[in-house]
Write an enzyme that holds these catalytic residues in place. Structure first.
Site, PDB file in Angstrom:
ATOM      1  N   LYS A   1      -8.663  -2.288   1.062  1.00  0.00           N
ATOM      2  CA  LYS A   1      -8.491  -1.420   2.215  1.00  0.00           C
ATOM      3  C   LYS A   1      -9.243  -0.098   2.010  1.00  0.00           C
ATOM      4  O   LYS A   1      -9.590   0.570   2.982  1.00  0.00           O
ATOM      5  CB  LYS A   1      -7.006  -1.183   2.484  1.00  0.00           C
ATOM      6  CG  LYS A   1      -6.327  -2.416   3.114  1.00  0.00           C
ATOM      7  CD  LYS A   1      -6.941  -2.778   4.465  1.00  0.00           C
ATOM      8  CE  LYS A   1      -6.085  -3.544   5.411  1.00  0.00           C
ATOM      9  NZ  LYS A   1      -6.328  -4.884   5.791  1.00  0.00           N
TER      10      LYS A   1
ATOM     11  N   ARG B   1       0.830  -1.212   0.000  1.00  0.00           N
ATOM     12  CA  ARG B   1       0.000   0.000   0.000  1.00  0.00           C
ATOM     13  C   ARG B   1       0.859   1.254   0.000  1.00  0.00           C
ATOM     14  O   ARG B   1       2.015   1.229   0.400  1.00  0.00           O
ATOM     15  CB  ARG B   1      -0.908   0.020   1.225  1.00  0.00           C
ATOM     16  CG  ARG B   1      -2.220  -0.732   1.036  1.00  0.00           C
ATOM     17  CD  ARG B   1      -3.106  -0.622   2.244  1.00  0.00           C
ATOM     18  NE  ARG B   1      -2.461  -1.128   3.436  1.00  0.00           N
ATOM     19  CZ  ARG B   1      -1.919  -0.375   4.379  1.00  0.00           C
ATOM     20  NH1 ARG B   1      -1.945   0.935   4.300  1.00  0.00           N
ATOM     21  NH2 ARG B   1      -1.339  -0.927   5.428  1.00  0.00           N
TER      22      ARG B   1
ATOM     23  N   ARG C   1       1.403 -12.374  -1.728  1.00  0.00           N
ATOM     24  CA  ARG C   1       0.039 -12.549  -1.202  1.00  0.00           C
ATOM     25  C   ARG C   1      -0.761 -13.552  -2.014  1.00  0.00           C
ATOM     26  O   ARG C   1      -0.460 -13.817  -3.168  1.00  0.00           O
ATOM     27  CB  ARG C   1      -0.716 -11.220  -1.300  1.00  0.00           C
ATOM     28  CG  ARG C   1      -0.168 -10.108  -0.452  1.00  0.00           C
ATOM     29  CD  ARG C   1      -0.766 -10.151   0.922  1.00  0.00           C
ATOM     30  NE  ARG C   1      -0.345  -9.028   1.725  1.00  0.00           N
ATOM     31  CZ  ARG C   1      -0.984  -8.624   2.797  1.00  0.00           C
ATOM     32  NH1 ARG C   1      -2.081  -9.226   3.186  1.00  0.00           N
ATOM     33  NH2 ARG C   1      -0.529  -7.620   3.509  1.00  0.00           N
TER      34      ARG C   1
ATOM     35  N   ASP D   1      -9.740 -10.459   8.347  1.00  0.00           N
ATOM     36  CA  ASP D   1      -9.126  -9.120   8.385  1.00  0.00           C
ATOM     37  C   ASP D   1     -10.057  -7.962   8.764  1.00  0.00           C
ATOM     38  O   ASP D   1      -9.617  -7.026   9.400  1.00  0.00           O
ATOM     39  CB  ASP D   1      -8.522  -8.837   6.997  1.00  0.00           C
ATOM     40  CG  ASP D   1      -7.557  -7.667   6.994  1.00  0.00           C
ATOM     41  OD1 ASP D   1      -6.784  -7.559   7.945  1.00  0.00           O
ATOM     42  OD2 ASP D   1      -7.588  -6.872   6.050  1.00  0.00           O
TER      43      ASP D   1
ATOM     44  N   HIS E   1     -10.340  -3.714  12.716  1.00  0.00           N
ATOM     45  CA  HIS E   1      -9.290  -4.349  11.919  1.00  0.00           C
ATOM     46  C   HIS E   1      -8.917  -5.634  12.651  1.00  0.00           C
ATOM     47  O   HIS E   1      -7.973  -5.674  13.440  1.00  0.00           O
ATOM     48  CB  HIS E   1      -8.078  -3.418  11.789  1.00  0.00           C
ATOM     49  CG  HIS E   1      -7.059  -3.906  10.806  1.00  0.00           C
ATOM     50  ND1 HIS E   1      -5.735  -3.601  10.893  1.00  0.00           N
ATOM     51  CD2 HIS E   1      -7.188  -4.671   9.695  1.00  0.00           C
ATOM     52  CE1 HIS E   1      -5.076  -4.170   9.894  1.00  0.00           C
ATOM     53  NE2 HIS E   1      -5.945  -4.827   9.145  1.00  0.00           N
TER      54      HIS E   1
ATOM     55  N   LYS F   1      -3.270 -12.059  12.082  1.00  0.00           N
ATOM     56  CA  LYS F   1      -4.745 -12.171  12.016  1.00  0.00           C
ATOM     57  C   LYS F   1      -5.167 -13.334  11.116  1.00  0.00           C
ATOM     58  O   LYS F   1      -5.966 -14.181  11.505  1.00  0.00           O
ATOM     59  CB  LYS F   1      -5.388 -10.867  11.475  1.00  0.00           C
ATOM     60  CG  LYS F   1      -5.246  -9.678  12.377  1.00  0.00           C
ATOM     61  CD  LYS F   1      -5.945  -8.455  11.817  1.00  0.00           C
ATOM     62  CE  LYS F   1      -5.440  -7.989  10.470  1.00  0.00           C
ATOM     63  NZ  LYS F   1      -4.016  -7.623  10.401  1.00  0.00           N
ATOM     64  N   THR F   2      -4.612 -13.339   9.895  1.00  0.00           N
ATOM     65  CA  THR F   2      -5.015 -14.371   8.933  1.00  0.00           C
ATOM     66  C   THR F   2      -4.539 -15.747   9.384  1.00  0.00           C
ATOM     67  O   THR F   2      -5.308 -16.716   9.415  1.00  0.00           O
ATOM     68  CB  THR F   2      -4.414 -14.059   7.535  1.00  0.00           C
ATOM     69  OG1 THR F   2      -4.777 -12.736   7.183  1.00  0.00           O
ATOM     70  CG2 THR F   2      -4.908 -15.030   6.483  1.00  0.00           C
TER      71      THR F   2
ATOM     72  N   SER G   1      -0.960  -5.197  10.101  1.00  0.00           N
ATOM     73  CA  SER G   1      -0.474  -6.094   9.070  1.00  0.00           C
ATOM     74  C   SER G   1       0.706  -6.932   9.568  1.00  0.00           C
ATOM     75  O   SER G   1       1.638  -6.392  10.176  1.00  0.00           O
ATOM     76  CB  SER G   1      -0.047  -5.236   7.882  1.00  0.00           C
ATOM     77  OG  SER G   1       0.351  -6.065   6.855  1.00  0.00           O
TER      78      SER G   1
HETATM   79  N1  LIG Z   1       4.052 -16.988  15.945  1.00  0.00           N
HETATM   80  C1  LIG Z   1       3.466 -16.541  14.842  1.00  0.00           C
HETATM   81  N2  LIG Z   1       2.167 -16.180  14.865  1.00  0.00           N
HETATM   82  C2  LIG Z   1       1.574 -15.701  13.763  1.00  0.00           C
HETATM   83  N3  LIG Z   1       2.201 -15.564  12.560  1.00  0.00           N
HETATM   84  C3  LIG Z   1       3.490 -15.925  12.480  1.00  0.00           C
HETATM   85  C4  LIG Z   1       4.183 -16.414  13.610  1.00  0.00           C
HETATM   86  N4  LIG Z   1       5.434 -16.678  13.232  1.00  0.00           N
HETATM   87  C5  LIG Z   1       5.534 -16.371  11.935  1.00  0.00           C
HETATM   88  N5  LIG Z   1       4.367 -15.911  11.458  1.00  0.00           N
HETATM   89  C6  LIG Z   1       4.158 -15.460  10.072  1.00  0.00           C
HETATM   90  O1  LIG Z   1       3.809 -14.093  10.135  1.00  0.00           O
HETATM   91  C7  LIG Z   1       2.887 -13.762   9.100  1.00  0.00           C
HETATM   92  C8  LIG Z   1       1.609 -13.230   9.702  1.00  0.00           C
HETATM   93  O2  LIG Z   1       0.856 -12.699   8.631  1.00  0.00           O
HETATM   94  P1  LIG Z   1      -0.699 -12.645   8.587  1.00  0.00           P
HETATM   95  O3  LIG Z   1      -1.288 -13.778   9.342  1.00  0.00           O
HETATM   96  O4  LIG Z   1      -1.074 -12.494   7.160  1.00  0.00           O
HETATM   97  O5  LIG Z   1      -0.940 -11.296   9.352  1.00  0.00           O
HETATM   98  P2  LIG Z   1      -2.149 -10.288   9.199  1.00  0.00           P
HETATM   99  O6  LIG Z   1      -3.331 -11.053   8.702  1.00  0.00           O
HETATM  100  O7  LIG Z   1      -2.317  -9.786  10.595  1.00  0.00           O
HETATM  101  O8  LIG Z   1      -1.667  -9.242   8.257  1.00  0.00           O
HETATM  102  C9  LIG Z   1       2.618 -15.030   8.335  1.00  0.00           C
HETATM  103  O9  LIG Z   1       3.464 -15.048   7.217  1.00  0.00           O
HETATM  104  C10 LIG Z   1       3.006 -16.133   9.363  1.00  0.00           C
HETATM  105  O10 LIG Z   1       3.438 -17.311   8.730  1.00  0.00           O
HETATM  106  C1  LIG Z   2      -3.779  -5.910   2.946  1.00  0.00           C
HETATM  107  C2  LIG Z   2      -3.387  -5.358   4.033  1.00  0.00           C
HETATM  108  O1  LIG Z   2      -3.696  -5.826   5.265  1.00  0.00           O
HETATM  109  P1  LIG Z   2      -3.101  -7.036   6.042  1.00  0.00           P
HETATM  110  O2  LIG Z   2      -1.628  -6.940   5.843  1.00  0.00           O
HETATM  111  O3  LIG Z   2      -3.538  -6.786   7.450  1.00  0.00           O
HETATM  112  O4  LIG Z   2      -3.655  -8.269   5.424  1.00  0.00           O
HETATM  113  C3  LIG Z   2      -2.654  -4.134   3.983  1.00  0.00           C
HETATM  114  O5  LIG Z   2      -2.423  -3.576   5.059  1.00  0.00           O
HETATM  115  O6  LIG Z   2      -2.338  -3.696   2.881  1.00  0.00           O
END
Ligand SMILES: Nc1ncnc2c1ncn2[C@@H]1O[C@H](COP(=O)(O)OP(=O)(O)O)[C@@H](O)[C@H]1O
Ligand SMILES: C=C(OP(=O)(O)O)C(=O)O
Length: 683
Positions: free
Chosen positions: A349, A207, A471, A406, A369, A391-392, A387
């Site tokens: 977003k 972004r 992604r 998200d 969020h 979360k995911t 980010s």
């Molecule tokens: N202990 C952990 N808990 C959560 N994610 C982790 C951890 N260690 C490494 N990761 C990595 O960190 C990243 C978290 O990203 P994501 O779940 O997409 O975050 P968000 O959805 O909050 O943006 C993933 O690539 C995941 O594999």
């Molecule tokens: C897509 C986004 O959110 P997230 O990394 O939380 O998935 C972002 O912040 O651009």
């Protein structure tokens, strides 16, 4: 034999299309699918050829191939021998079912079929070609002097001056059609070994928060939190940028329209239309919005429209532009315009920001969020986090139903997801560590900026040559235990504030009282991870209020006060969960908390075991830290015990981070209650 004008050197069939390779550098794409509601106009792909703009109408399965425009039977005498296959093509459903009502009946007409005129154009081949003029060897399709338009096309023409006589408007196309277009027209696209479409977003792979603008206009002016997050744009500059985006879209041979909903609760959902130039963007938003039933697309009139002309830059000399990128939202016009960035995440977003505005202002509901999931007995957990905090990853849990990864809203009746899909980070992804996400990367999913082997098309998720922020966007039903519809009528039982502390001084898990919950929610501390935002190359301490600062439309305290009321009303438990570094900081040889331990902590929260263990106070931050947790080594739970980089450096890091919290909180202090102020670290 093939018609002499269209004689090709080869002819091959895709699932819904017939390609005719001509001796000239052109390919003619003829949709043969009469079951796909988004039938294509027959037009040649190369830029010089005038399109034959007649639609292939939906015919009952009994109609013979001779009724196809341009008479496929005369083009290929062998087609009649493939009746079985043709029948299959005619009745083939879109493999990515529409979430709300899978489209199974090929006789149901899609939006393309809804012509404004009472008379459908003739599909007899003789009639079809009669009206074209100025046919030449180079442009055998000639020019069609007149055509009728769909309701959707008329609406785009009226609202945005989309030149529907020149541009093919491809409305709500199937996944297959979007694959084909992306592959033919968009450099860097390919099908990967698991069947996903992979696309390249160009220079911008994250972004661009500094290029986001909100139009300053009377209806929303007094509500918006003006400042570095929401920089004002004048209505005049908005018009210039909007016109520039539309002019660009009008220069394309084809543009895509995707209609969908934001918000699973019908009472609060908004109707969104995406108008874009790239098939990759259309497929991305098809995955990320909630897919309406086919009949709902017939007369879909959007509340909000996104014009995405991301392949074309903003004019840097337009007043207020600081670069060639502009992401602008106009709450009065209910539109969003994107110029100069092809990163698809801007669209999702952008809609999120709309929900951060509309939720509290129009309906008094709280936009979050966060991801959310639900246990077998209906207990809901929210995971707030910036980010990269997890979360995911953490909401995809084999023991719990996924509500969303998200963006959510906490209403007076429970929690609902805003989106119809997930947008997972794929860096370092493996089937072993994250099987749900790994298995969701299949036909219909859109991978972004990953590196694949040119021979095998196997993706190397560890390769960050294009970006750290690789992604994948997939429909939420690709996660096996997704809860559809994605909402719960229960209020959250557990609220988890996720942080990714690259300093390694916040404990992996702490139990929060309500004042601490508000303090940490308002602070929104994390380390920004490389990739998601332009220019971030290594972890950086950041405070992002409500764990959502870049997306907030209103002042953070408005959301914080709403959250405090809801937590009090519904008595949720709150936790601070650090998914970041343990043992020491990023720069001192620490490592990220192994995912298996984070998952074990969550399991213990959900089983109720963690609430029962003994706790100790963790100094400076005054957090309650468990002494034990099933499945996690005891020494990991208290950063002081886990620290491997020397006692002095530990003390220095804790004090430094505490100081950063205090400094950041100054701007909210005057509005905070005494107990929330008292929840700040003591350094
Ligand atoms: N202990 C952990 N808990 C959560 N994610 C982790 C951890 N260690 C490494 N990761 C990595 O960190 C990243 C978290 O990203 P994501 O779940 O997409 O975050 P968000 O959805 O909050 O943006 C993933 O690539 C995941 O594999
Ligand atoms: C897509 C986004 O959110 P997230 O990394 O939380 O998935 C972002 O912040 O651009």
């Amino acid at each position: 034999m093939l018609s002499s004008r269209l004689i090709g050197s080869a002819l091959f069939k895709g699932p819904t299309s017939l390609y005719i390779l001509t001796p000239l550098p052109r390919v003619c794409l003829i949709s043969t699918s009469r079951s796909t509601p988004a039938a294509y106009p027959i037009r040649s792909i190369h830029s010089g050829c005038q399109p034959c703009r007649k639609w292939i109408a939906h015919k009952p399965p009994s109609s013979s191939s001779s009724q196809l425009p341009c008479s496929l039977s005369t083009l290929s005498p062998n087609l009649s021998q493939h009746d079985g296959r043709e029948k299959h093509l005619r009745t083939m459903n879109d493999p990515v079912a529409r979430t709300a009502s899978p489209y199974t009946d090929p006789s149901v007409k899609g939006p393309r079929s809804h012509l404004l005129s009472s008379q459908r154009p003739s599909t007899k081949p003789s009639d079809m070609l009669v009206n074209t003029v100025n046919k030449t060897g180079l442009h055998p399709g000639g020019v069609v002097p007149h055509q009728e338009h769909t309701e959707l096309e008329e609406e785009l023409h009226e609202k945005a001056h989309i030149d529907y006589n020149r541009v093919a408007i491809i409305a709500n196309p199937s996944v297959a059609a979007l694959y084909e277009d992306a592959l033919v027209y968009e450099t860097g696209t390919a099908i990967t070994s698991s069947g996903a479409l992979t696309a390249y977003s160009g220079k911008k792979t994250g972004r661009s928060p500094s290029d986001k603008r909100v139009v300053k206009e009377p209806s929303s002016e007094n509500e918006i939190w003006w400042g570095p997050v929401n920089k004002p744009m004048t209505p005049e500059v908005w018009k210039i940028n909007r016109e520039r985006a539309i002019d660009y879209l009008n220069t394309r041979n084809r543009i895509y329209v995707v209609d969908g909903y934001a918000g699973w609760d019908e009472k609060y959902r908004i109707k969104v239309r995406v108008v874009c130039a790239r098939a990759y963007h259309a497929l991305f938003m098809r995955n990320m919005l909630i897919r309406p039933a086919r009949e709902e697309l017939e007369h879909f009139h959007p509340d909000y429209t996104i014009y995405n002309a991301g392949s074309f830059p903003a004019n840097r000399y337009t007043e207020g532009m600081t670069s060639g990128t502009s992401v602008a939202i106009n709450f009065a016009e209910k539109e969003m315009v994107i110029l100069g960035t092809e990163y698809a995440g801007e669209m999702k977003k952008g809609i999120f920001t709309v929900m951060f505005y509309e939720g509290p202002v129009k309906h008094n509901i709280l936009t979050l969020h966060s991801s959310a999931n639900e246990g077998k007995d209906g207990d809901v957990t929210l995971f707030f986090g910036l980010s990269g905090t997890g979360k995911t990853t953490l909401s995809a849990d084999p023991n719990r139903a996924l509500i969303g990864d998200d963006e959510h809203v906490w209403s007076d009746t429970g929690v609902f997801n805003i989106e119809g899909g997930c947008y997972a980070k794929t860096v370092g992804l493996s089937a072993e560590k994250e099987p749900d996400i790994y298995n969701a990367i299949k036909y219909g999913s859109v991978l972004e900026n990953v590196i694949f082997d040119p021979e095998t098309r196997i993706v190397d998720y560890d390769d960050v040559t294009l970006t750290e922020n690789t992604r994948c966007a997939y429909p939420i039903e690709y996660i096996n235990n997704a809860k559809i519809p994605c909402l719960s009528n229960n209020h959250p039982k557990n609220i988890i504030l996720l942080t990714c502390d690259a300093r390694g001084v916040l404990p992996p898990i702490s139990k929060l009282n309500s004042a601490q919950t508000m303090f940490h929610f308002i602070s929104g501390y994390t380390s920004k991870m490389a990739g998601t935002e332009d220019g971030i190359l290594e972890p950086q301490a950041t405070f992002s209020s409500c764990f959502a600062q870049p997306f907030l439309a209103l002042h953070p305290m408005r959301y914080a006060k709403m959250l405090a009321q809801k937590i009090e009303a519904h008595g949720a438990n709150a936790w601070l969960l650090n998914t970041g570094w343990v043992g020491a900081g990023f720069s001192q040889g620490g490592k990220r908390c192994p995912l298996k331990y984070t998952r074990a902590i969550l399991d213990a929260i959900h089983s109720g075991e963690l609430a029962k263990v003994e706790y100790e106070n963790y100094g400076v931050f005054n957090l309650q830290v468990p002494k034990t947790c099933p499945g996690v080594p005891d020494e990991l739970l208290n950063p002081q015990n886990a620290w491997t980089a020397g006692a002095d450096s530990f003390k220095a890091e804790v004090t430094k981070l505490g100081g950063l919290f205090l400094e950041n909180f100054k701007k909210y202090e005057s509005e905070a209650t005494d107990d929330v102020r008292a929840a700040a670290p003591v350094v």
